[in-house]
Design a protein around this motif. Structure first.
Motif, short mmCIF file in Angstrom:
data_model
loop_
_atom_site.label_atom_id
_atom_site.label_comp_id
_atom_site.label_asym_id
_atom_site.label_seq_id
_atom_site.Cartn_x
_atom_site.Cartn_y
_atom_site.Cartn_z
N LEU A 111 -3.06 -1.41 5.91
CA LEU A 111 -2.28 -1.56 4.68
C LEU A 111 -1.71 -0.22 4.20
N GLY A 112 -1.75 0.78 5.06
CA GLY A 112 -1.18 2.07 4.71
C GLY A 112 -2.20 3.04 4.16
N SER A 113 -1.73 4.19 3.72
CA SER A 113 -2.64 5.25 3.29
C SER A 113 -2.39 5.70 1.85
N THR A 114 -1.57 4.94 1.10
CA THR A 114 -1.27 5.33 -0.28
C THR A 114 -2.03 4.44 -1.26
N THR A 115 -3.07 4.99 -1.87
CA THR A 115 -3.82 4.22 -2.86
C THR A 115 -3.10 4.25 -4.20
N TYR A 116 -3.47 3.31 -5.06
CA TYR A 116 -2.95 3.33 -6.43
C TYR A 116 -3.26 4.68 -7.09
N LEU A 117 -4.46 5.20 -6.86
CA LEU A 117 -4.86 6.45 -7.49
C LEU A 117 -3.89 7.59 -7.13
N GLN A 118 -3.45 7.60 -5.89
CA GLN A 118 -2.55 8.67 -5.44
C GLN A 118 -1.15 8.54 -6.04
N ARG A 119 -0.75 7.34 -6.40
CA ARG A 119 0.64 7.10 -6.80
C ARG A 119 0.84 6.92 -8.29
N LEU A 120 -0.18 6.44 -9.00
CA LEU A 120 -0.04 6.12 -10.42
C LEU A 120 0.43 7.32 -11.25
N ASP A 121 1.40 7.09 -12.13
CA ASP A 121 1.76 8.06 -13.15
C ASP A 121 2.22 7.29 -14.39
N VAL A 122 2.52 8.00 -15.45
CA VAL A 122 2.87 7.36 -16.72
C VAL A 122 4.08 6.44 -16.57
N ASP A 123 5.02 6.84 -15.72
CA ASP A 123 6.26 6.06 -15.57
C ASP A 123 6.08 4.77 -14.78
N ASN A 124 5.30 4.83 -13.70
CA ASN A 124 5.19 3.64 -12.84
C ASN A 124 3.99 2.76 -13.16
N ALA A 125 3.07 3.25 -13.98
CA ALA A 125 1.83 2.50 -14.25
C ALA A 125 2.07 1.08 -14.76
N PRO A 126 3.00 0.86 -15.70
CA PRO A 126 3.18 -0.52 -16.18
C PRO A 126 3.56 -1.50 -15.06
N PHE A 127 4.41 -1.05 -14.14
CA PHE A 127 4.83 -1.93 -13.05
C PHE A 127 3.71 -2.13 -12.03
N MET A 128 2.99 -1.04 -11.71
CA MET A 128 1.92 -1.14 -10.73
C MET A 128 0.76 -1.99 -11.25
N TYR A 129 0.42 -1.82 -12.53
CA TYR A 129 -0.65 -2.63 -13.10
C TYR A 129 -0.22 -4.09 -13.25
N SER A 130 1.05 -4.32 -13.51
CA SER A 130 1.55 -5.69 -13.57
C SER A 130 1.36 -6.38 -12.23
#
Length: 351
Positions: A111-130
């Motif tokens: 499933l790849g090597s990019t975890t949520y922890l590595q990618r989350l920031d203030v701008d993308n968090a609402p979309f990723m958590y959705s």
């Protein structure tokens, strides 16, 4: 597909790795010499990434993940069982490409090597958590009693007791008095009563930023689900939004909780119909989890030599203190922490 290996010791100092490599070689699916570590794990499992044989890449992708899960320590049948439940619910999980259950080996899609922890920031968090909430709701909607182990009183107590044993006793070096032990037991009773009163659904148990993989399609990919149980409806939401590894402003978390609650109500999930009561359920559940985590992170350090987890203790302690200071029945725990850590009591709001 499955294959069986002899369990006689190899000459290598890493017998299991030798066994795994031999098994992978019999499959003809991957280039065994390309093996490299894929991720670290708090359990006894190990993961390796391997390149797929060139002629199979169109079908299987460029890489696969080999999981080494010693049968005496890890429950591979449970992993396979829960993988099937998540897959049937429409959640993105690794496909099982090959298995040797007796020896605790699986070959999984990558499933790849990019975890949520590595990618989350203030701008993308609402979309990723959705996206994460969408996946969680799918899993919860598939819930049936009797399919997964029960997250019952004994289970909750066992987890809570990691806190006095490993955090208070081992990490802080505190031997509690009888009065302190009784105070802690009373707080535990309040937490347990709340947790057991909640409606029950399928529960991942580790639904957080290190176990969610960011994917271009079917986001998120969900990992580390083998410990799933049937338990309180707020548990996975608490794992996700009161994450030990990433902390958000409380106003933002409250907004995300409300959005989940509205969504859950709309699709018929058994959440508390009153948002204030639901948020209290969420907070008590998160507290139970954080007390367990304080114990587990200390155990990982002192028993298993994995000291990196101690760096996350301050975030978890901060969660515990803030929650305890908001509820009269939990305040004695905040005072206990003050006594243990010899700190001046902090001002908080009580309702």
């Amino acid at each position: 597909m499955s294959s069986s290996l002899p369990t006689t010791p190899a000459t290598s100092s890493d017998t299991r790795l030798t066994q795994l490599t031999t098994w992978l070689g019999t499959l003809g699916l991957v280039q065994v010499e390309s093996r490299r570590p894929a991720s670290a794990d708090a359990s006894f499992r190990r993961y390796f990434r391997l390149d797929v044989a060139p002629e199979l890449r169109a079908k299987l992708g460029a890489t696969l993940i080999a999981m080494d899960a010693p049968p005496e320590r890890e429950n591979v049948p449970a992993f396979i069982h829960v993988q099937g439940l998540l897959l049937a619910a429409g959640v993105s999980v690794p496909a099982i490409v090959a298995q040797d259950v007796a020896n605790g080996f699986l070959l999984l899609s990558d499933l790849g090597s990019t975890t949520y922890l590595q990618r989350l920031d203030v701008d993308n968090a609402p979309f990723m958590y959705s996206d994460a909430v969408d996946a969680l709701v799918k899993f919860q909607l598939a819930s049936e009693p009797g399919v997964l182990p029960e997250y019952d009183r004994a289970f909750i107590e066992r987890e809570l007791n990691l806190f006095p044993e490993w955090f208070v006793g081992k990490h802080l070096g505190v031997t509690m008095t009888d009065v302190q032990s009784a105070t802690l037991a009373k707080v535990f009773d309040a937490i347990i009563a709340n947790n057991l009163a909640q409606q029950q659904v399928f529960m991942h148990r580790d639904f957080h930023s290190r176990n969610l993989m960011f994917m271009d399609q079917g986001n998120p990919g969900v990992l580390d689900f083998q410990d799933a149980v049937f338990g309180p409806v707020t548990y996975d939401l608490a794992s996700l939004l009161r994450d030990a590894y990433v902390q958000w402003d409380e106003e933002i978390v409250l907004d995300w909780v409300v959005r989940y609650w509205q969504r859950a109500k709309a699709v018929g999930l058994p959440v508390n119909p009153d948002i204030d009561a639901f948020y209290q359920d969420f907070e008590f559940m998160a507290l139970q989890r954080h007390l367990k985590i304080l114990g587990i992170f200390c155990r990982l350090n002192y028993r298993d030599g994995k000291g990196v987890y101690l760096g996350d203790l301050p975030t978890v302690i901060d969660y515990v203190r803030k929650t305890c200071n908001r509820y009269i029945v939990l305040k004695p725990l905040a005072r206990l922490l003050d006594a243990f850590e010899d700190k001046v009591p902090q001002v908080g709001y009580t309702f």
